[in-house]
Design an enzyme around this catalytic site. Structure first.
Site, mmCIF file in Angstrom:
data_model
loop_
_atom_site.group_PDB
_atom_site.id
_atom_site.type_symbol
_atom_site.label_atom_id
_atom_site.label_comp_id
_atom_site.label_asym_id
_atom_site.label_seq_id
_atom_site.Cartn_x
_atom_site.Cartn_y
_atom_site.Cartn_z
ATOM 1 N N ASP A 141 -10.533 72.429 135.301
ATOM 2 C CA ASP A 141 -11.120 73.507 136.276
ATOM 3 C C ASP A 141 -9.334 73.133 137.153
ATOM 4 O OD1 ASP A 141 -12.156 74.502 138.733
ATOM 5 O OD2 ASP A 141 -12.378 73.026 139.769
ATOM 6 N N ASP A 198 16.945 62.344 126.994
ATOM 7 C CA ASP A 198 15.757 62.825 126.539
ATOM 8 C C ASP A 198 14.962 64.278 126.474
ATOM 9 O OD1 ASP A 198 15.451 61.516 129.003
ATOM 10 O OD2 ASP A 198 13.743 60.682 128.959
ATOM 11 N N HIS A 243 -19.374 75.127 136.182
ATOM 12 C CA HIS A 243 -19.317 74.263 137.200
ATOM 13 C C HIS A 243 -19.132 75.037 138.333
ATOM 14 C CE1 HIS A 243 -14.573 76.174 136.855
ATOM 15 N NE2 HIS A 243 -15.037 75.052 137.699
ATOM 16 N N GLU A 271 -22.870 75.624 142.862
ATOM 17 C CA GLU A 271 -21.829 76.105 144.476
ATOM 18 C C GLU A 271 -22.152 76.643 145.133
ATOM 19 O OE1 GLU A 271 -18.208 74.215 144.445
ATOM 20 O OE2 GLU A 271 -17.996 73.396 146.388
ATOM 21 N N ASP A 272 -21.380 78.060 144.606
ATOM 22 C CA ASP A 272 -21.644 79.346 145.157
ATOM 23 C C ASP A 272 -22.710 79.173 145.600
ATOM 24 O OD1 ASP A 272 -19.071 79.258 144.201
ATOM 25 O OD2 ASP A 272 -18.900 80.402 143.071
ATOM 26 N N HIS A 293 -11.812 82.611 135.411
ATOM 27 C CA HIS A 293 -11.747 81.211 135.729
ATOM 28 C C HIS A 293 -12.913 80.431 134.784
ATOM 29 C CE1 HIS A 293 -11.555 77.102 138.008
ATOM 30 N NE2 HIS A 293 -12.859 77.691 138.156
#
Ligand code: MN
Length: 530
Positions: free
Chosen positions: A137, A258, A71, A75-76, A47
Site C-alpha cells: 500500500d 559497489d 484494504h 475504512e472509507d 490504488h
C-alpha cells in the site's frame, strides 16, 4: 489501470479457486470505490489494483492479494465489516482490519521514537500479511506522492524512510526496502537526491562498457568449469543507500566500489564457492573485502558471497554471488518464506524438509527479539508455547527456531527476548515509547528526557491521576505533570524498572553510581534488544 489479468498473471501456483477469489475481490472493490478519486484525479480503485499487483509479484496468497484490493474499502465506510466477512470470510476481514489499525499510528518526525514505532507496528500486526499489505500500500502511495498536497508530502516520505523501509529491511524484503527508500528520498532531501543520482550516473557511464567485458570474460571462465546454468546482471546501488555511504565516506567517490555491482546467480551453494574461486583466480581480490554471508547470514536472513576485485576493464568492482533461493529471499524476504496457503498458518504445515531447511538459515533476530519472554520451554516436549499477546506469526517463527535448534543458541535467544519484553505506551502527542514490561511512569518520564524525570509532579494515565508506582500497560497514554520544585526521592529507586531511570535518579540524588563508570549525563535511549 492494472487489469485483473495482470494481477492473476503474477500469481504463482494459484488454483482456479484462488483466481476466482481474486477476480471477485477485483470487481467488488471496483464497485465499492466507484466515483471516488485520488489526489491525482485518477479513480481510487487504481490504488487498490496497484497494491494487489505488488502483492502478487511478492508471491503472496490469494487472500492477501484480495486484501490488497479491498484494504481501503472498509475504512472509507463503503463496505461494512459484516459485509466484508460475509462476502470474503473472517481471514480477509482480519487482514483488512489489521491494515486499518496500523494506519492509525503515524510518525511525526521525532527520530528518537522511530524505533519504538517500528517495534509497535511489527508487534501489533497480528499476522505478517498485515505488514506486507501495508508495505505494498505504501509503495503505491509513494509512487503517487507528487499529487498529494505539498504540506503532507514530507511527513509521509519521512515516515516511509524512517519506519516502513527499515521494517521491510528487517523482514529481509530488500527489493521493497530500496524501492521505498528511493521513492521517498527526493521528497525528504531533493538536493541530496539529485547529487546521488548524478554520482551514480557518472560512475555508471564510466564503468558500463568495462563491466560488460568483465561479465563476458567471467561467463567464459565459468563455462570452462562446467558451469553453464547461471545468470549475471548489474545491480545498481539504490540512491538512498548511496547517499548514506557518501555521507560515511565524506563524499569521496573513489572509495565507493559497489555503485554498480556484478551479480552472479548460480544453481547451488557449491556453485557459489566454485564461482568465487573462479572470480579470484581471474581477478585479484581486495584484501579484507570478502564477506561470506552464506556461512554467516545477516540478521535479516540475507545470504550471498561478496567480494571486491580489481579488473583491468572496469577498475574495482564488487561481485555478489548467490543461488536462486538466496536471490529470491534477498528480494522478497519473509514473504518468500511464507507464500501461498501456508502463510500465517504455522510453520509445521510447511511440510517438506527442503522448506524446513529454509527456516534453518532464517535469523530474523530483530523480529525474534519482539517475542515476549513469557514463552515457556516445556523441556520434555521441546516445545515452545506462546502467550496470548504474541502475534501468531511471531510465535511461529520462534517455534521454527525451537524446532531446528533446541540448541544453546535458541536458549540464548530466549534470554535476549526476556530482556526485550516490551510494553508500548504513548505520549499525549501520540509518540510511541517502548519500555520493558512492568515499567512505571518514572521510567516513562526518563525515557522522554532526564529533565522531565527529574521534575515529576504528578502522572496521568489515560487522563486519570495515578500513583508513581503504577505499572504501565500497552496502549496507555501517559502524561507527566512537570514542576520545577519537584525532585526525585530515593524511594523512586525501588519503583523505577529501567537502568536509565535508576542511573539518572542516583545521579540527581548525588549517589555514586557503582554500576557504571561515571559519565556525563549523556542520554541514550535504549532501543530495545541491546
Ligand atoms: Mn491504501
Amino acid at each position: 489501470m492494472t487489469t485483473v489479468k495482470e494481477i492473476v498473471a503474477e500469481m504463482t501456483g494459484a488454483t482456479s479457486e484462488d483466481i476466482a477469489f481474486v477476480e471477485k475481490a477485483y470487481e467488488y472493490s471496483k464497485k465499492a470505490h466507484e466515483g471516488q478519486t485520488r489526489y491525482s484525479g485518477e479513480p481510487y480503485f487504481v490504488h487498490a489494483a496497484a497494491t494487489a499487483k505488488t502483492l502478487a509479484e511478492y508471491g503472496m496468497d490469494a487472500v492477501t492479494i484480495a486484501a490488497g484490493l479491498l484494504h481501503d474499502a472498509v475504512e472509507d465506510g463503503r463496505v461494512s465489516r459484516e459485509e466484508m466477512e460475509k462476502e470474503f470470510g473472517k481471514e480477509m476481514l482480519f487482514i483488512v482490519d489489521g491494515v486499518t489499525k496500523l494506519g492509525t499510528h503515524k510518525y511525526r518526525g521525532a527520530e528518537r521514537h522511530a524505533e519504538s514505532l517500528r517495534r509497535l507496528l511489527v508487534a501489533t500486526a497480528s499476522d505478517i500479511r498485515v505488514l506486507i499489505v501495508k508495505l505494498a500500500d505504501r509503495k503505491h502511495n509513494m509512487q503517487t506522492l507528487e499529487h498529494v498536497p505539498e504540506h503532507k508530502r514530507r511527513r509521509i516520505a519521512l515516515e516511509t524512510l524512517e519506519i516502513y523501509a527499515p521494517i521491510a529491511d528487517r523482514l529481509g524484503m530488500g527489493k521493497m526496502k530500496s524501492t521505498l527508500e528511493d521513492l521517498a528520498f527526493p521528497f525528504v532531501d531533493p538536493d541530496a537526491a539529485r547529487h546521488a543520482a548524478e554520482v551514480r550516473k557518472l560512475k555508471t557511464q564510466e564503468t558500463e562498457s568495462g563491466l560488460a567485458k568483465v561479465q563476458k570474460e567471467l561467463k567464459q571462465e565459468l563455462a570452462k568449469k562446467g558451469l553453464t546454468t547461471f545468470r549475471t546482471d548489474i545491480r545498481m546501488k539504490g540512491l538512498w543507500s548511496l547517499h548514506q555511504k557518501l555521507k560515511r565516506k565524506h563524499d569521496d567517490i573513489s572509495v565507493i566500489h559497489d555503485i554498480a555491482a556484478l551479480r552472479i546467480v548460480v544453481p547451488t551453494i557449491e556453485d557459489c564457492y566454485t564461482t568465487l574461486g573462479t572470480v579470484h583466480a581471474l581477478f585479484k581480490p581486495l584484501p579484507g573485502e570478502f564477506k561470506d554471508y552464506i556461512a554467516f547470514p545477516k540478521p535479516n536472513g540475507y545470504q550471498s558471497l561478496h567480494t571486491t576485485v580489481v579488473t583491468p576493464e572496469a577498475g574495482i568492482v564488487e561481485i555478489q554471488i548467490r543461488n536462486e533461493e538466496m536471490h529470491r529471499r534477498a528480494m522478497f524476504g519473509i514473504a518468500s518464506h511464507m507464500s501461498y496457503k501456508q502463510l500465517g498458518k504455522g510453520v509445521e504445515k510447511l511440510g517438506t524438509e527442503v522448506q524446513k531447511s529454509r527456516f534453518s538459515s532464517l535469523s530474523f533476530s530483530w523480529v525474534r527479539s519482539l517475542i515476549p519472554s513469557l514463552m515457556k520451554i516445556t523441556k520434555k516436549e521441546g516445545e515452545v508455547k506462546g502467550v496470548t499477546e504474541v502475534p501468531p506469526w511471531l510465535a511461529e517463527l520462534s517455534e521454527a527456531h525451537a524446532e531446528m535448534a533446541g540448541s544453546e543458541e535458541f536458549v540464548e535467544g530466549l534470554k535476549e527476548d526476556f530482556f526485550s519484553h516490551r510494553v508500548f505506551v504513548f505520549t499525549p502527542q501520540g509518540d510511541v515509547i517502548d519500555l520493558p514490561a512492568d515499567s512505571t511512569p518514572i521510567d516513562f518520564a526518563y525515557a522522554i528526557h532526564s529533565d522531565l524525570g527529574d521534575h515529576i509532579q504528578g502522572v496521568k494515565v489515560n487522563g486519570k491521576l495515578v500513583p508513581f508506582d503504577t505499572k504501565l500497560g500497552n496502549g496507555e497514554v501517559v502524561e507527566i505533570l512537570r514542576r520545577d520544585s519537584a525532585h526525585p526521592s530515593s524511594k523512586w529507586l525501588d519503583i523505577a524498572r529501567t537502568s536509565l531511570a535508576r542511573r539518572n535518579i542516583r545521579a540527581t540524588l548525588g549517589m555514586t553510581d557503582t554500576s557504571k563508570p561515571k559519565t556525563p549525563q549523556k542520554r541514550k535511549r535504549s532501543a530495545g534488544s541491546k
